[in-house]
Structures are given as structure tokens and as C-alpha cells.
Design an enzyme around this catalytic site. Structure first.
Site, PDB file in Angstrom:
ATOM      1  N   ARG A 568       0.876  -1.641  -0.237  1.00  0.00           N
ATOM      2  CA  ARG A 568       0.189  -0.320   0.177  1.00  0.00           C
ATOM      3  C   ARG A 568       0.963   1.264   0.192  1.00  0.00           C
ATOM      4  O   ARG A 568       2.212   0.921   0.511  1.00  0.00           O
ATOM      5  CB  ARG A 568      -1.059   0.276   1.349  1.00  0.00           C
ATOM      6  CG  ARG A 568      -2.236  -1.467   1.477  1.00  0.00           C
ATOM      7  CD  ARG A 568      -3.353  -0.720  -0.180  1.00  0.00           C
ATOM      8  NE  ARG A 568      -3.674   0.372  -0.047  1.00  0.00           N
ATOM      9  CZ  ARG A 568      -5.203   0.508   0.515  1.00  0.00           C
ATOM     10  NH1 ARG A 568      -5.928  -0.813   0.892  1.00  0.00           N
ATOM     11  NH2 ARG A 568      -5.370   1.472   0.750  1.00  0.00           N
ATOM     12  N   LYS A 573       6.073   4.348   4.896  1.00  0.00           N
ATOM     13  CA  LYS A 573       6.057   3.493   4.343  1.00  0.00           C
ATOM     14  C   LYS A 573       7.458   3.966   2.654  1.00  0.00           C
ATOM     15  O   LYS A 573       8.220   3.117   2.292  1.00  0.00           O
ATOM     16  CB  LYS A 573       5.434   2.264   3.234  1.00  0.00           C
ATOM     17  CG  LYS A 573       4.166   1.542   4.501  1.00  0.00           C
ATOM     18  CD  LYS A 573       3.021   0.621   3.175  1.00  0.00           C
ATOM     19  CE  LYS A 573       2.624  -0.510   4.596  1.00  0.00           C
ATOM     20  NZ  LYS A 573       2.732  -1.394   4.988  1.00  0.00           N
TER      21      LYS A 573
HETATM   22  C1  7GP Z   1      -0.135  -4.073   8.691  1.00  0.00           C
HETATM   23  C2  7GP Z   1       1.100  -3.752   9.883  1.00  0.00           C
HETATM   24  O1  7GP Z   1       1.178  -2.045   8.974  1.00  0.00           O
HETATM   25  C3  7GP Z   1       2.038  -4.586   8.710  1.00  0.00           C
HETATM   26  O2  7GP Z   1       3.184  -3.889   9.087  1.00  0.00           O
HETATM   27  C4  7GP Z   1       1.834  -5.623   9.348  1.00  0.00           C
HETATM   28  O3  7GP Z   1       2.748  -6.853   9.230  1.00  0.00           O
HETATM   29  C5  7GP Z   1       0.183  -6.077   9.286  1.00  0.00           C
HETATM   30  O4  7GP Z   1      -0.871  -5.467   9.175  1.00  0.00           O
HETATM   31  C6  7GP Z   1       0.065  -7.895   9.629  1.00  0.00           C
HETATM   32  O5  7GP Z   1       0.098  -7.485  11.199  1.00  0.00           O
HETATM   33  N1  7GP Z   1      -1.470  -3.190   9.539  1.00  0.00           N
HETATM   34  C7  7GP Z   1      -2.195  -2.837   8.624  1.00  0.00           C
HETATM   35  O6  7GP Z   1      -2.154  -3.016   7.527  1.00  0.00           O
HETATM   36  C8  7GP Z   1      -3.537  -1.709   9.510  1.00  0.00           C
HETATM   37  O7  7GP Z   1      -4.399  -1.910   7.970  1.00  0.00           O
HETATM   38  C9  7GP Z   1      -4.687  -0.784  11.127  1.00  0.00           C
HETATM   39  O8  7GP Z   1      -3.501  -1.512  10.887  1.00  0.00           O
HETATM   40  C10 7GP Z   1      -5.537  -1.545  12.220  1.00  0.00           C
END
Ligand code: 7GP
Length: 833
Positions: A568, A573
Site C-alpha cells: 500500500r 512506508k
Molecule cells: C499491517 C501493518 O502495517 C504491517 O506492518 C503488518 O505486517 C500487518 O498489519 C500484519 O500484521 N496493518 C494493517 O494492515 C492495518 O490496517 C491498522 O493496520 C489496523
């Protein structure tokens, strides 16, 4: 239950029970029957799409037979189950995965070939199931695969969105979003019109005295919406276990259709009410790592939590056990705070419906739930306005206040002289309007809270949740570093590499125990093995080059270093750091003599990723990447030395083509901002090296594969706060090489500079929150080291092989077992014939 059915009945049933194909002939028979009858096509009008649908239906038959057995066995043995609640399941395609998991891809290939189709073409007809945004949703999908593979009795619960994540098109360099209406051709779901739950919204709360003189509450006069279950079978790899993913779809409850309006001739408005109910599950919110507090989103959350909880409780009640046994039978995992209302809903069911005392109920609740946090970004932390919740879920808000009261009382007892701590940890933020802090509610209502990589979990304990560590002690907080399923991300995405490894190890057992990969390190000096390894990488690069040509029209040189950043688009990032680095490279090459150019290592910089539709800065980054591509790719002075590619509509099935084709991939978030990252693992597992910051799981990848096999750069998490602080007070000097990049942009080299002014000023003038300038020099220098390393192909190959050999730790199976042992306390359950 079984014994209650008379033997003759069972006998008749058994005789006609559906059977599973195993041979090519049986497969073809099922396939043709489905094409002719289920799809009403024939030999003369069977196109690839029909061949796909027929094949999918044949495999679906198999899956559902196993699904039935699995569900029966799980019901009869009645041991503890896991329920994984996630608002997102980023599944991708199912057919290839199903073929591989049941071990019949070759049968399908041969059968399809008899009928004139190539299995790859048929597989490519499938539309991705894209019910998720990014990492969090894909992690949920990997969980499902591992839980089934490891035979855990486990269900996923989610929403059946009519529109998944939007499709991205690039028009004149800008992202355009196209709705993803994906359900028309989805053979993988089973509607369960008989499984429905009435869900209430709005209304008000009445207090009354029940027959025992106890004060009770009832929630009345609300609006009712119906939740309908759709089941998706989840096959494990090399096991009979086929688990269930239950997705809820909303519709107006039958009683709700307003016959008064209808009779009064107001048919249109009666239909409008109907449609309003259906909007609840209509669309996936397209934000990654951002919460915007929209009412419809809260409705989605409650709708899904309430339906799932009702279903879970109904199943539990059939066992006639005491409520105290609920947590011995059921573990519920919250995928971030989106399902936090499930905590409140279970408490409500227990006290308002089942008549439990508060404390008894609360003890059941807290033993049942576990909460996974995926991010420390403040803009992603969910908070719901109290007035909004008061209106939509009045009883739940009361319960939240009650939970908060008891919690704060206990905190006050423990820290009698600390007034500040009470306002800091209160579930209710005393702002205008007041807000419900969902993460705090999730912590208070769970017995375990985990982060997704070591650094991330440490940061949770020392920053965001540090007061809660003081209150509950460190044991409530734990780490489970993320992983990925090797079935999809190695075997399916990179079949040739998987086959080569299997040949060396003597079997495909490594797909079930990824630590076995360590045995390939013995072949790192084996010349033939290395050569095959290199050939496979090259073929994977050619496959990607073909895709690039077909979708963008650009030719890329497969001998060039493929440098990939797909994820994304988000400022944290730092795709902007990457594209500034590309511009720097471009300017450097332009300034070179013919002689100097000969030493340049040719590169293809490949980007992909969606920006949230309302995230203007992210869209600006996409625009810049595309403008740079326009200029660089057409510049005759550059030729093959540099190409810039933006792959539109990055999704799971594209990731399966991209991951095996990288030489190097970029995981370059500002230190301390990326929870874990999981594509870093996918790339390394496919023999790509990575350049990254000391952030998220990059740190543990380094520990596993060795620091000589990774390119790390940039400031450390512990320095970030101080740097930001200094920038804020004006202590900021733009990196001179970055300045040269900015000057080129300001000279309109990549189109109208005004288009990119916000991007530049966020760094030059507004504090450079993501430390792009601070890390720029180190980033550029590290890329020079990458070029140098790539020139020594033999060493590069050794790094690639060694890294893959050491990636066993990042299997989702390890992750799932850790959750099972340390959070859920569940055991696997074999499914036999
Ligand atoms: C993501 C994190 O940004 C990423 O670092 C991690 O690997 C992934 O979750 C799985 O644990 N977070 C999201 O996609 C997200 O939307 C907000 O988090 C609730």
C-alpha cells in the site's frame, strides 16, 4: 447424535453419499457434468471462463465433502475451537490453492488438457477475492491456511462485501478507482439462507426488575437488519481438515419491510429501506492504517460482531455446558480493534439475556478474547465518538461505561496517589466530543495482547500501552512475529523453485515444516544447483517482464537488476524515498560520460500499490512515480540503464508473479512505524534480497539470515523521536543530494512542479516527519552497495540460497502454533475418513 439416526437410514445415506474424484477420468466426468448441467454450456460453447467455473465446481465438490466431515468431527468431539474475527480477509484466488492443497493439480492439468485447455489459462480466469486492504487482511488469509493445515478446529468470521478493494487504473499518471463487483462469478461460497441472525441498531434501553428482583436492562424499539451466513471452505495442505470461513451479508429483515408504506402505495420508499439494510455489507472501507470514524463503518463492525457472537453462543448452548466452561471451549481472536465490540456484545448477552452476574460474565469474557495490535500509527487507532455510539448502540455504551468504571476503580485502588493515570487509561477520552478508545477496551477485555514483530511489541509495551503494563504486569503483553504461508508464497507462486528444493530434500515435507529448508544450505556451493537456481530466477523475471510489457507497453531487460517495492502507498512506508532515489540515479546517469555509463548496473525500478482514495499525499506519490517513468523510460540517453515501472492494481495474484521475480525489494519504512511487514518475508523466501530499515520484521529477518545477506540502512527507531523533535525546532538541513532531486522536480523535469509541491514542502518546510532527508544519504549509499554486490553474481546467488535456507522461522505455521499455545490454548484435531 449419530446414534439417534436409525441404521437403515444411515445405510441408505452412506450408499449414495457423494464421492470425491481422484483420477483424471473421474475429474473429467465431474468437470463435464458441471459444465453441461450446472453451467448449462456444452462442447460447442465452453470458453476458458466456463472451463474455470467447471473446474472450480469440481474441486468445490471435493472441498465440501471434506468440509462436511471436518465439521461433523469437530462437532462430535466438542473440543476447544478458535474463532478468528477479522473485518478483512485478503484471500486472492482459490482454485490453484485448492488444487495444490488437495494434491490434484496434475490430475486437473491432464484432464483439462484432454478437453483442450491449459490449466494455467484456466486458473487465470479467476477473479481475486480481495476483501481486504493490505497486511492485516492478508495475514488473516494466511492464518486460515495454516489453521486448516495444522488441523486446528478454527473458523474465520468476516463480512461478505459486495465490493472488495477497488480496482486501480492509472490514467495520465493518476490513480483512478473502479468498484470491484466480484460476486457474479464466485463458486466458492455457500449461501446459508437458513442461518440468519436479527441485528438491532438504535432504539433505547429500558430498566426493569426481573422475577428475582434483579435490575435488568432491555434494548428496545431499534431497527432490525438481518445477517445471512455465507460459508467458504478452507482446505488445509495435505490434510483432510477443511475449515470454515463464515461471511455475513446484510439484508432487510423480513419483518422490517414496511408493509404500511407498501400498502399506502409508497413502494419506492419501502424498497429504499430494503436497500439501506443491504448497504451495511456493501463495501470494504479502502483505508489501510487509517480510521475515519464513519457511522456506516461502526454499523459494519457491530453487525458482524453481533452475528458472529450469536452464532458462537448458539453453538455453545447446544452443548448444554455451564457458562463458566465457555472459555474452555472457545477462543476468540480479535484482528486489531475492529471487532472490539464483540467483547461488549458477549458481556451484554451474558448479563442481559442469560442472566449472569456482572463479575461472572466478565470473567468469561476476558478469558475468551485475545487482541492483536497491528500498528502504532496514531491515525490508525480507532476511537468512536460517544454521541455516535449512544445513538447507534445505546446499551453497549452503557456497558462500556460500566466496564470503564470497574476498571478505573481497580486502578485507583492500586495507584491511590496517581490521578493522572486514571485519565490516561480511561476507555473514555475526555475530549469534545468524548471518544471511546477501542484499543484500551480491547486490552481490558482480553487476557492476551500481542504485537506482530519484536520491535513492534516492545514499542507497544514502552509507549502506547505502557500504563497498562504497569497495571496488569508484563504477562498480558506478548509478541508473536508474523509469518506467511509457504503453500501460496512458495509452492504456488514459485512452483519451479519449490520443485527444485523438493528434489534436493527428497520430498515436499518442507511445505509443512519450513525449518527443513535449512538443509538446502548444504548445496550452496553445488554448481549445478546454483545454475538451476539462477535459471529459475531468470524465468520468473521473464514472466514478470511479459506482464509488464502486456500491461504498460514498456520493454524491460531481464538481465537488469529488478528492484521492487509493492505494498500500500503510505508516507510511512516511504515510496517517496524510493522515487527520489530513482530520480537521483537518473540525474547521476545523465551526468555521466559514455565511459562511466559502461560501469552502471542496469536497473528496473518496479512500484505497485494502491492509495486510499482520500489520501491525497499517497496519490501524489503515485503521480510522481508515473511522471518519472514517462520521462526516464523515453530518455534515449538512458536506454536500458534505468527503467521505472508502475504496475497498476497490485493485488494478491499479481504479488504471486512479482515476488518470485525480484532481485532486490524495498522495505524502507521510517524506523518504528511498520508493525511487521510480511512482503519482506515473501521476497526473501523466493530468493530475492532486501534493502530495508531496522524496522518491523526486517530486524528478525536479519537475525535469521545473517547481516551479510541483507542491506540495512537508516536511522534507528530509538533516534526517531529526537530527530523529529529537532526538526520541529528548526534544526533541519536538507540532504544536498536530495536537494538536487528537488531542484530537478522544481525545474519541471517531471511535469508541472506544482503537482508535487506538497510532497516537497512536507520535507523542506513541514518537519520531514518521516525522515526522508535524514535517511537519504544512507539510502543512496546502500543502493550503491547493492549495485556492487549484484555484479558479483556468484556471491549474490550464495546470499540468495543461504537466505532462503534460513527462512523457516517465518512460516505461518510457526505463528499459528504460537498463538495456539500461548494465547488460545487449543489442540489440533485430526480428521479421518
Ligand atoms: C499491517 C501493518 O502495517 C504491517 O506492518 C503488518 O505486517 C500487518 O498489519 C500484519 O500484521 N496493518 C494493517 O494492515 C492495518 O490496517 C491498522 O493496520 C489496523
Amino acid at each position: 447424535v449419530e446414534a439417534s439416526i436409525p441404521e437403515p437410514l444411515r445405510e441408505a445415506w452412506r450408499k449414495h453419499s457423494a464421492t470425491e474424484f481422484t483420477t483424471k477420468d473421474e475429474f473429467e466426468k465431474d468437470l463435464v457434468r458441471h459444465i453441461e448441467t450446472t453451467l448449462a454450456r456444452s462442447l460447442y460453447n465452453c470458453d476458458e471462463l466456463a472451463a474455470y467455473s467447471g473446474t472450480a465446481l469440481a474441486f468445490r465438490d471435493r472441498l465440501i465433502i471434506e468440509w462436511n466431515k471436518t465439521q461433523q468431527r469437530q462437532t462430535f468431539t466438542d473440543q476447544k475451537r478458535v474463532y478468528y474475527l477479522s473485518l478483512e480477509f485478503l484471500m486472492g484466488r482459490t482454485l490453484d490453492n485448492a488444487m495444490l492443497n488437495v494434491g490434484l493439480k496434475d490430475v486437473a492439468r491432464d484432464g483439462l488438457s484432454d478437453l483442450g485447455f491449459r490449466v494455467e489459462d484456466v486458473i487465470n480466469q479467476e477473479h481475486d477475492a480481495a476483501l481486504g486492504n493490505g497486511g492485516l487482511g492478508r495475514l488473516a488469509a494466511c492464518f486460515l491456511d495454516s489453521m486448516a493445515t495444522l488441523n486446528y478446529p478454527a473458523w474465520g468470521y468476516g463480512l461478505r462485501y459486495r465490493y472488495g478493494i477497488f480496482k486501480q487504473e492509472i490514467v495520465n499518471g493518476y490513480q483512478v478507482e473502479i468498484p470491484d463487483y466480484w460476486l457474479d462469478n464466485n463458486p466458492w461460497e455457500f449461501p446459508r439462507h437458513e442461518i440468519t441472525v436479527d441485528i438491532q441498531f438504535y432504539g433505547n434501553v429500558k430498566k426493569y426488575q426481573d422475577e428475582n428482583g434483579r435490575i435488568s436492562h432491555s434494548w428496545e424499539d431499534g431497527e432490525i437488519v438481518q445477517a445471512v451466513a455465507y460459508d467458504v471452505p478452507i482446505p488445509g495442505y495435505g490434510t483432510k481438515t477443511t475449515n470454515n470461513l463464515r461471511l455475513w451479508s446484510s439484508k432487510a429483515s423480513s419483518g422490517e419491510f414496511d408493509f404500511q408504506k407498501f400498502n399506502a402505495g409508497d413502494y419506492e420508499s419501502a424498497v429504499a429501506d430494503q436497500q439501506r439494510a443491504e448497504t451495511i455489507s456493501a463495501v470494504l472501507y479502502p483505508n489501510d492504517n487509517l480510521e475515519r470514524g464513519k457511522e456506516l463503518r461502526l454499523k459494519q463492525q457491530y453487525f458482524w460482531c453481533a452475528a458472529s457472537l450469536f452464532d458462537i453462543v448458539r453453538r455453545f448452548k447446544k452443548t448444554k455446558r455451564a457458562w463458566g466452561e465457555f472459555p474452555d471451549q472457545i477462543a476468540i481472536q480479535l484482528n486489531d480493534t475492529h471487532p472490539t465490540l464483540a467483547i461488549v456484545e458477549l458481556q451484554r448477552i451474558l448479563i442481559d439475556k442469560e442472566g449472569l452476574e456482572w463479575d461472572e460474565a466478565w470473567s468469561v469474557v476476558t478469558k475468551t478474547f485475545g487482541y492483536t495490535n497491528h500498528t502504532v500509527l496514531p491515525e490508525a487507532l480507532e476511537k468512536w465518538s460517544v454521541p455516535l455510539m449512544q445513538n447507534l448502540l445505546p446499551r453497549h455504551l452503557q456497558i462500556i461505561y460500566e466496564i470503564n468504571l470497574f476498571f478505573l476503580q481497580s486502578v485507583e485502588k492500586r495507584f491511590p496517589n496517581d490521578r493522572d493515570i486514571l485519565s490516561r487509561v480511561s476507555i473514555i477520552e475526555e475530549s469534545h466530543p468524548k471518544m471511546v478508545r477501542m484499543a484500551y477496551l480491547a486490552i481490558i477485555g482480553s487476557h492476551k495482547v500481542n504485537g506482530v514483530a519484536e520491535l513492534h511489541s516492545d514499542l507497544l509495551k514502552t509507549t502506547l500501552f505502557k500504563d497498562f503494563v504497569k497495571i496488569y504486569g508484563p504477562d498480558r503483553f506478548t509478541n508473536v512475529t508474523n509469518g506467511i504461508t509457504p503453500r501460496r508464497w512458495l509452492h504456488q507462486a514459485n512452483p519451479r523453485l519449490s520443485a527444485l528444493i523438493a528434489e534436493k530434500l527428497g520430498s515436499y515435507d518442507f511445505l509443512k515444516d519450513l525449518t527443513l529448508l535449512d538443509k538446502i544450505e548444504a548445496f550452496v556451493d553445488d554448481k549445478a544447483f546454483r545454475e538451476e537456481w539462477a535459471v529459475i530466477k531468470r524465468e520468473n523475471k521473464l514472466r514478470l517482464a511479459k506482464h509488464i510489457k502486456a500491461t504498460t507497453g514498456f520493454d524491460v531487460n531481464p538481465n537488469a537488476l529488478f528492484d521492487v517495492q509493492v505494498k500500500r502507498i503510505h508516507e510511512y512506508k516511504r515510496q517517496q524515498l524510493n522515487i527520489f532515489g530513482v530520480i537521483h540515479r537518473y540525474l547521476s546517469i545523465k551526468a555521466m560520460s559514455a565511459e562511466e555509463k559502461k560501469k552502471v548496473v542496469p536497473r528496473v525500478s518496479i512500484f505497485g500499490g494502491k492509495a486510499a482514495p482520500g489520501y491525497w499525499m499517497a496519490k501524489t506519490i503515485i503521480h510522481l512515480i508515473n511522471k518519472v517513468a514517462d520521462v526516464v523510460n523515453k530518455d534515449p540517453e538512458i536506454g536500458d540503464l534505468l527503467k521505472v515501472i508502475f504496475i497498476a492494481d497490485y493485488n494478491v495474484s499479481k504479488a504471486e508473479i512479482i515476488c518470485p521475480a525480484s532481485d532486490i525489494s524495498e522495505h524502507i519504512s521510517t524506523a518504528g512505524t511498520e508493525g511487521s511487514g510480511t512482503s519482506n518475508m515473501k521476497f526473501v523466501l523466493n530468493g530475492g534480497l532486501i534493502i530495508g530499515t531496522c524496522d518491523g520484521a526486517n530486524i528478525e529477518i536479519t537475525r535469521e539470515i545473517g547481516e551479510q545477506n541483507i542491506f540495512l540502512f537508516g536511522n534507528l527507531a530509538e533516534d526517531v523521536e529526537d530527530l523529529r523533535h529537532r526538526h520541529f525546532y528548526g534544526d533541519f538541513k536538507l540532504d544536498p543530494q536530495l536537494e538536487r532531486v528537488f531542484d530537478a522536480i522544481k525545474d519541471n523535469v517531471f511535469g508541472d512542479k506544482a503537482d508535487f509541491s506538497a510532497l516537497i514542502s512536507s520535507i523542506e518546510e513541514h518537519g520531514d516527519y518521516y525522515l526522508v532527508s535524514d535517511d537519504f544519504n544512507s539510502y543512496i549509499t546502500t543502493h550503491e552497495m547493492v549495485d556492487e554486490a549484484f555484479q558479483n553474481q556468484e556471491e549474490w546467488l550464495a546470499k540468495s540460497i543461504t537466505s532462503v535456507a534460513r527462512m523457516g522461522f517465518f512460516s505461518m505455521d510457526r505463528v499459528t502454533n504460537e498463538y495456539a499455545d500461548s494465547i488460545w490454548n487449543v489442540e489440533p484435531l485430526d480428521v479421518k475418513d
